[in-house]
Scaffold this active site. Structure first.
Site, PDB file in Angstrom:
ATOM      1  N   TYR A  56       0.766  -1.213   0.000  1.00 22.30           N
ATOM      2  CA  TYR A  56      -0.101   0.199   0.090  1.00 22.30           C
ATOM      3  C   TYR A  56       0.863   1.182   0.141  1.00 22.30           C
ATOM      4  O   TYR A  56       0.555   2.319  -0.596  1.00 22.30           O
ATOM      5  CB  TYR A  56      -1.146  -0.046   1.300  1.00 22.30           C
ATOM      6  CG  TYR A  56      -2.221  -1.046   0.890  1.00 22.30           C
ATOM      7  CD1 TYR A  56      -3.342  -1.021  -0.046  1.00 22.30           C
ATOM      8  CD2 TYR A  56      -2.101  -2.308   1.370  1.00 22.30           C
ATOM      9  CE1 TYR A  56      -3.931  -1.922  -0.456  1.00 22.30           C
ATOM     10  CE2 TYR A  56      -2.984  -3.245   1.152  1.00 22.30           C
ATOM     11  CZ  TYR A  56      -3.900  -3.228   0.088  1.00 22.30           C
ATOM     12  OH  TYR A  56      -4.825  -3.930  -0.017  1.00 22.30           O
ATOM     13  N   ARG A  59       1.234   1.521  -3.659  1.00 22.49           N
ATOM     14  CA  ARG A  59       0.150   2.253  -4.314  1.00 22.49           C
ATOM     15  C   ARG A  59      -0.379   3.905  -3.912  1.00 22.49           C
ATOM     16  O   ARG A  59      -0.351   4.619  -4.846  1.00 22.49           O
ATOM     17  CB  ARG A  59      -1.137   1.542  -3.668  1.00 22.49           C
ATOM     18  CG  ARG A  59      -0.998   0.018  -3.982  1.00 22.49           C
ATOM     19  CD  ARG A  59      -1.411  -0.483  -5.576  1.00 22.49           C
ATOM     20  NE  ARG A  59      -0.200  -0.211  -6.430  1.00 22.49           N
ATOM     21  CZ  ARG A  59       0.851  -0.774  -6.431  1.00 22.49           C
ATOM     22  NH1 ARG A  59       1.022  -1.673  -5.519  1.00 22.49           N
ATOM     23  NH2 ARG A  59       1.803  -0.501  -6.975  1.00 22.49           N
ATOM     24  N   VAL A  93      -9.736   3.413  -3.841  1.00 22.47           N
ATOM     25  CA  VAL A  93      -9.015   3.809  -2.820  1.00 22.47           C
ATOM     26  C   VAL A  93      -8.027   4.922  -3.193  1.00 22.47           C
ATOM     27  O   VAL A  93      -7.344   5.458  -2.375  1.00 22.47           O
ATOM     28  CB  VAL A  93      -8.116   2.791  -2.094  1.00 22.47           C
ATOM     29  CG1 VAL A  93      -9.114   1.601  -1.142  1.00 22.47           C
ATOM     30  CG2 VAL A  93      -7.369   1.972  -2.925  1.00 22.47           C
ATOM     31  N   HIS A 109     -14.370   1.512   0.513  1.00 24.56           N
ATOM     32  CA  HIS A 109     -13.468   0.448   0.673  1.00 24.56           C
ATOM     33  C   HIS A 109     -12.331   1.494   0.929  1.00 24.56           C
ATOM     34  O   HIS A 109     -11.162   0.667   1.268  1.00 24.56           O
ATOM     35  CB  HIS A 109     -13.057  -0.299  -0.851  1.00 24.56           C
ATOM     36  CG  HIS A 109     -14.038  -1.256  -1.332  1.00 24.56           C
ATOM     37  ND1 HIS A 109     -14.196  -1.750  -2.542  1.00 24.56           N
ATOM     38  CD2 HIS A 109     -15.297  -1.778  -0.625  1.00 24.56           C
ATOM     39  CE1 HIS A 109     -15.019  -2.451  -2.470  1.00 24.56           C
ATOM     40  NE2 HIS A 109     -15.985  -2.382  -1.519  1.00 24.56           N
ATOM     41  N   CYS A 117      -6.305   3.318  12.998  1.00 30.15           N
ATOM     42  CA  CYS A 117      -5.722   2.447  13.864  1.00 30.15           C
ATOM     43  C   CYS A 117      -6.504   1.160  14.673  1.00 30.15           C
ATOM     44  O   CYS A 117      -7.593   1.418  14.602  1.00 30.15           O
ATOM     45  CB  CYS A 117      -5.699   3.553  15.181  1.00 30.15           C
ATOM     46  SG  CYS A 117      -4.994   2.560  16.547  1.00 30.15           S
ATOM     47  N   CYS A 136      -0.057   5.410  16.791  1.00 28.26           N
ATOM     48  CA  CYS A 136      -1.735   6.313  16.348  1.00 28.26           C
ATOM     49  C   CYS A 136      -1.320   7.250  17.336  1.00 28.26           C
ATOM     50  O   CYS A 136      -0.974   7.645  18.373  1.00 28.26           O
ATOM     51  CB  CYS A 136      -2.651   5.234  16.809  1.00 28.26           C
ATOM     52  SG  CYS A 136      -4.213   6.304  16.903  1.00 28.26           S
ATOM     53  N   GLY A 175     -17.223   1.532 -14.533  1.00 27.11           N
ATOM     54  CA  GLY A 175     -16.072   0.980 -14.675  1.00 27.11           C
ATOM     55  C   GLY A 175     -16.026  -0.159 -13.359  1.00 27.11           C
ATOM     56  O   GLY A 175     -14.957   0.046 -12.682  1.00 27.11           O
ATOM     57  N   THR A 176     -16.835  -0.923 -13.195  1.00 24.78           N
ATOM     58  CA  THR A 176     -16.734  -1.913 -12.209  1.00 24.78           C
ATOM     59  C   THR A 176     -17.288  -3.261 -12.560  1.00 24.78           C
ATOM     60  O   THR A 176     -18.234  -3.513 -13.287  1.00 24.78           O
ATOM     61  CB  THR A 176     -17.461  -1.484 -10.854  1.00 24.78           C
ATOM     62  OG1 THR A 176     -17.235  -2.575  -9.810  1.00 24.78           O
ATOM     63  CG2 THR A 176     -18.943  -1.176 -11.022  1.00 24.78           C
TER      64      THR A 176
HETATM   65  N1  APR Z   1     -13.422   2.401 -18.910  1.00 23.55           N
HETATM   66  C1  APR Z   1     -14.422   1.639 -18.502  1.00 23.55           C
HETATM   67  N2  APR Z   1     -14.526   0.645 -17.754  1.00 23.55           N
HETATM   68  C2  APR Z   1     -13.216  -0.065 -17.761  1.00 23.55           C
HETATM   69  C3  APR Z   1     -11.938   0.627 -18.441  1.00 23.55           C
HETATM   70  C4  APR Z   1     -12.163   1.860 -18.999  1.00 23.55           C
HETATM   71  N3  APR Z   1     -11.111   2.534 -19.254  1.00 23.55           N
HETATM   72  N4  APR Z   1     -11.074  -0.092 -18.078  1.00 23.55           N
HETATM   73  C5  APR Z   1     -11.447  -1.365 -17.245  1.00 23.55           C
HETATM   74  N5  APR Z   1     -12.643  -1.131 -17.140  1.00 23.55           N
HETATM   75  C6  APR Z   1     -13.745  -2.321 -16.471  1.00 23.55           C
HETATM   76  C7  APR Z   1     -13.406  -3.531 -16.681  1.00 23.55           C
HETATM   77  O1  APR Z   1     -13.999  -3.971 -17.869  1.00 23.55           O
HETATM   78  C8  APR Z   1     -13.829  -4.046 -15.539  1.00 23.55           C
HETATM   79  O2  APR Z   1     -15.249  -4.851 -15.675  1.00 23.55           O
HETATM   80  O3  APR Z   1     -13.724  -1.982 -15.090  1.00 23.55           O
HETATM   81  C9  APR Z   1     -13.922  -3.132 -14.465  1.00 23.55           C
HETATM   82  C10 APR Z   1     -12.825  -3.289 -13.078  1.00 23.55           C
HETATM   83  O4  APR Z   1     -12.993  -4.271 -12.326  1.00 23.55           O
HETATM   84  P1  APR Z   1     -12.142  -4.760 -11.347  1.00 23.55           P
HETATM   85  O5  APR Z   1     -10.722  -4.913 -11.613  1.00 23.55           O
HETATM   86  O6  APR Z   1     -12.695  -5.846 -10.505  1.00 23.55           O
HETATM   87  O7  APR Z   1     -12.442  -3.581 -10.112  1.00 23.55           O
HETATM   88  P2  APR Z   1     -13.632  -3.397  -9.276  1.00 23.55           P
HETATM   89  O8  APR Z   1     -15.096  -3.765  -9.727  1.00 23.55           O
HETATM   90  O9  APR Z   1     -13.568  -1.875  -8.835  1.00 23.55           O
HETATM   91  O10 APR Z   1     -13.289  -4.138  -7.886  1.00 23.55           O
HETATM   92  C11 APR Z   1     -13.969  -4.073  -6.897  1.00 23.55           C
HETATM   93  O11 APR Z   1     -12.644  -5.447  -5.530  1.00 23.55           O
HETATM   94  O12 APR Z   1     -10.426  -6.163  -4.745  1.00 23.55           O
HETATM   95  C12 APR Z   1     -11.527  -5.454  -4.524  1.00 23.55           C
HETATM   96  O13 APR Z   1     -11.630  -3.606  -2.882  1.00 23.55           O
HETATM   97  C13 APR Z   1     -11.185  -4.089  -4.291  1.00 23.55           C
HETATM   98  O14 APR Z   1     -12.539  -2.370  -4.731  1.00 23.55           O
HETATM   99  C14 APR Z   1     -12.235  -3.249  -5.438  1.00 23.55           C
HETATM  100  C15 APR Z   1     -13.302  -4.201  -5.703  1.00 23.55           C
END
Ligand code: APR
Length: 236
Positions: A56, A59, A93, A109, A117, A136, A175-176
């Site tokens: 971290y 990061r 994060v 997250h 702490c 802390c 983007g998830t």
């Molecule tokens: N634009 C849009 N989407 C995108 C791009 C982009 N340029 N690049 C990648 N993606 C998409 C991918 O297709 C994928 O579906 O973003 C998504 C990223 O997915 P993950 O890597 O799984 O990330 P996330 O969903 O944020 O992860 C959730 O998992 O490990 C834990 O706590 C961590 O917050 C995190 C959580």
């Protein structure tokens, strides 16, 4: 959508990908060379605190080399211009939403630029490296750890998020991958309470079928276009 409508936006690693921050589930399934379970669980922290803290630290240091992209800026603009309730819930994060100017923002997250702490629960801004055993300032014990919600730990602000989802007229996910709960379930909660739901992602997420609409492409293109469209179409 009228401008008093309530909007909840969930963001994930994909929104920061074009800023140069790696997503979690990229090619090979590794996050910056590590299995997520080796750096993102309470067990990993207990077994190898040096590795986890250093991970971290790296990061956190990487944040100084990246900038918000057009998607972060577009959401910050929407936050500034939308008169109705709005909440950006990020799983990320990094600090790119706030550096773009977003204010109505929750980090469910945790945050790289924060230390937690483990003894007294104090959370405070932290920009330096954070070696194991760091003291802390609130209680004096050497129990500071990265303020990251590990697998198996409760995300932050769930009460506020659930309340916002229950009032949402529009829920947008950006983007998830939809791989990690509870965030992956927000679309179904929002729909249950009557929200319209929209997904903006590079590829269909695991929960794509739950959205009314999915738009596929890069966040830096899709998000500004959607914000422009929403602000142009919404009635006052
Ligand atoms: N634009 C849009 N989407 C995108 C791009 C982009 N340029 N690049 C990648 N993606 C998409 C991918 O297709 C994928 O579906 O973003 C998504 C990223 O997915 P993950 O890597 O799984 O990330 P996330 O969903 O944020 O992860 C959730 O998992 O490990 C834990 O706590 C961590 O917050 C995190 C959580």
């Amino acid at each position: 959508m009228d401008r008093q409508s309530t909007i909840v936006i969930l963001t994930g690693a994909g929104i920061s990908a074009e800023s140069g921050l790696a997503t979690f589930r990229g090619p090979g399934g590794l996050w910056e060379g590590h299995r997520v379970e080796d750096v993102c669980t309470p067990e990993a922290l207990a077994d190898d605190p040096v590795l986890v803290h250093r991970f971290y630290d790296d990061r956190r240091a990487a944040l100084t080399r990246v900038e918000p992209n057009a998607a972060h800026h577009a959401l910050a603009r929407l936050d500034a211009e939308w008169p109705g309730d709005l909440l950006i819930v990020t799983q990320n994060v990094d600090d790119l939403h706030e550096r773009a100017g977003a204010q109505r923002l929750l980090h469910m997250h945790g945050e790289l630029l924060s230390a937690l702490c483990a003894a007294c629960g104090d959370r405070r801004a932290w920009v330096e490296s954070l070696p194991p055993g760091s003291h802390c300032p609130a209680c004096g014990t050497g129990a500071l750890r990265p303020d990251i919600v590990f697998f198996g730990e409760m995300p932050y602000a769930m009460d506020r998020i659930e309340a916002a989802l229950s009032r949402a007229d529009l829920f947008v996910s950006v983007g998830t991958s939809g791989a990690v709960y509870p965030a992956a379930g927000f679309v179904q909660t929002a729909r249950h309470y009557g929200a319209q739901t929209l997904e903006l992602n590079l590829e269909p997420s695991a929960g794509s079928i739950f959205f009314h609409e999915t738009r596929l492409g890069a966040a830096s293109v899709l998000v500004p276009a959607w914000v422009d469209e929403l602000l142009a179409q919404s009635t006052t």
